[in-house]
Design an enzyme around this catalytic site. Sequence first.
Site, PDB file in Angstrom:
ATOM      1  N   ASP A  39      -7.383  -2.006  -0.468  1.00  0.00           N
ATOM      2  CA  ASP A  39      -6.480  -3.039   0.052  1.00  0.00           C
ATOM      3  C   ASP A  39      -7.287  -4.332   0.157  1.00  0.00           C
ATOM      4  OD1 ASP A  39      -4.902  -4.697   1.750  1.00  0.00           O
ATOM      5  OD2 ASP A  39      -3.938  -2.915   2.605  1.00  0.00           O
ATOM      6  N   HIS A  93      -6.739  -1.695   7.726  1.00  0.00           N
ATOM      7  CA  HIS A  93      -5.804  -0.851   8.476  1.00  0.00           C
ATOM      8  C   HIS A  93      -5.912   0.603   8.032  1.00  0.00           C
ATOM      9  CE1 HIS A  93      -4.204  -4.943   7.825  1.00  0.00           C
ATOM     10  NE2 HIS A  93      -3.939  -4.907   9.129  1.00  0.00           N
ATOM     11  N   ASP A 102      -6.993  -6.752   1.877  1.00  0.00           N
ATOM     12  CA  ASP A 102      -7.211  -7.255   3.245  1.00  0.00           C
ATOM     13  C   ASP A 102      -8.439  -6.625   3.917  1.00  0.00           C
ATOM     14  OD1 ASP A 102      -6.460  -4.829   4.514  1.00  0.00           O
ATOM     15  OD2 ASP A 102      -4.388  -5.493   4.783  1.00  0.00           O
ATOM     16  N   HIS A 111       0.798  -1.222   0.000  1.00  0.00           N
ATOM     17  CA  HIS A 111       0.000   0.000   0.000  1.00  0.00           C
ATOM     18  C   HIS A 111       0.834   1.278   0.000  1.00  0.00           C
ATOM     19  CE1 HIS A 111      -4.523   0.805   0.849  1.00  0.00           C
ATOM     20  NE2 HIS A 111      -4.071   1.476  -0.180  1.00  0.00           N
ATOM     21  N   HIS A 170       4.465   0.903   4.130  1.00  0.00           N
ATOM     22  CA  HIS A 170       3.094   0.640   3.666  1.00  0.00           C
ATOM     23  C   HIS A 170       2.058   0.832   4.776  1.00  0.00           C
ATOM     24  CE1 HIS A 170       3.122  -3.354   5.550  1.00  0.00           C
ATOM     25  NE2 HIS A 170       4.309  -3.548   4.998  1.00  0.00           N
ATOM     26  N   ASP A 209      -9.889  -0.714   3.575  1.00  0.00           N
ATOM     27  CA  ASP A 209      -8.720  -1.349   4.170  1.00  0.00           C
ATOM     28  C   ASP A 209      -9.067  -1.821   5.583  1.00  0.00           C
ATOM     29  OD1 ASP A 209      -6.059  -1.933   5.003  1.00  0.00           O
ATOM     30  OD2 ASP A 209      -5.262  -0.232   3.857  1.00  0.00           O
ATOM     31  N   ASP A 258      -3.291   2.769   7.863  1.00  0.00           N
ATOM     32  CA  ASP A 258      -2.110   3.156   7.077  1.00  0.00           C
ATOM     33  C   ASP A 258      -1.760   4.627   7.241  1.00  0.00           C
ATOM     34  OD1 ASP A 258      -2.178   0.542   6.229  1.00  0.00           O
ATOM     35  OD2 ASP A 258      -2.771   0.972   4.170  1.00  0.00           O
ATOM     36  N   GLU A 268      -1.829  -5.368  -2.162  1.00  0.00           N
ATOM     37  CA  GLU A 268      -1.593  -6.389  -1.127  1.00  0.00           C
ATOM     38  C   GLU A 268      -2.057  -7.798  -1.493  1.00  0.00           C
ATOM     39  OE1 GLU A 268       0.355  -5.825   1.391  1.00  0.00           O
ATOM     40  OE2 GLU A 268       0.319  -3.655   1.727  1.00  0.00           O
TER      41      GLU A 268
HETATM   42 MN   LIG Z   1      -3.423  -1.018   3.470  1.00  0.00          MN
END
Ligand SMILES: [Mn+2]
Length: 414
Positions: free
Chosen positions: A311, A205, A313, A180, A220, A203, A207, A356
């Site tokens: 992302d 997260h 994830d 990312h 990232h 995402d 980030d 990712e």
């Molecule tokens: Mn990310």
Amino acid sequence: MQAGAAHGQLPAGSAVLAAPQRQRRPRRRAVAPLLHPHSAPLPPGRERKGKEGAGGACAWCCCGGCKGSGCVVLLRASDRDGAGQAFCPLLAPLPPPKRRGVDHGPATLRAAGLVERLAGLGCQLYDFGDLNFTQVPNDELYNNLIYYPRSVGLASQVLADAVSRAVAAGHSCVTIGGDHSLALGSVSGHARQCPHLGVIWVDAHADINTPLTTQSGNLHGQPLSFLLRELQDKVPQLPGFSWLKPCLSASDIVYIGLRDVDPAEYYILKNYDIQYFSMRDVDRLGIQKVMERTFEQLMGRRQRPIHLSFDIDAFDPSLAPATGTPVLGGLTYREGMYIAEEIHNTGMLSAVDMVEVNPLLGASQEEVNATASLAVDVIATCFGQTREGAHTAFDELPTPSSPDESDSEQQVRI
Ligand SMILES: [Mn+2]
């Protein structure tokens, strides 16, 4: 009594064997109108003003190549010959600091049929190919913690230039990671042409650690701290990053899917008033309300180009297992598709990152394939794939042949 039977004929429609086939009209391909911000639908009660009107210069986008004809254009089948306007996947792996394999993301998505799927939707593609990045020699840790600052900084700069050129030429741009940290380059390059863009960051997260709050040292986990104007007095000058100018304000970002946020990141989200919808919010509100509020935040006052930074994830690990930092309790397939559908429906999508996907982290080939095809589904949906089908236009439904059209009634009677 059925029509025709009174005359001793077979009921209409029963003479299929001998009757000549009704000439079918050729299927016409459904052609959606060009998606351009100038012509995109506005929120209810809102009218275009002045320069914002169709044909004028872009009021919210300084894109040099726009000239009122399109800085954000997705071409459809009938527009294949349109000059200077196209949709381009830009495939760019970044060097992974710690987790080997994420640089295979672009190849994995190619193998999963990304380009064919988009072409099948009628997108005209311009494939920039994989960008080449060079590892800067003697790229020592910054602050004894941050990996490869010079290499990531240089790669981001190369990517920013490429994205900027693509957007300036009238393309919508797809960037495939890689991790990312590539958003450093893609958002910067996009913002160079469309300074008023809004970012939807999907995402698990946030980030948004700064180089001084990161626990892992991975860039990232930090791209948004570099991009946010309000955070610049908290972000040190890293070697390799002198080119980068912050281009986003806190109100330009909306997160969806968060469920693993570091303490400093939580502090930033709260104190800088950044709009986010965690998985708890998705549960509480439902994805439809989440998207409504997302657009209210980003486009309540005026339409603007959207940068979607997705992302993989964000999805639940059961759906997207081949990724570096999976977190339980993520988006369902349907929620992910709804996000992409709604963004497509705004007509304002200008750039997409898909990051990712890491084929080395799948426990089996099936896991890798599932993760990759999920990523391709998201991108295809962003560019018009719908769950309702292909939207092929029919002028009318074909009807069964009627006896008066038959030129061989004798054969019918046999
Ligand atoms: Mn990310």
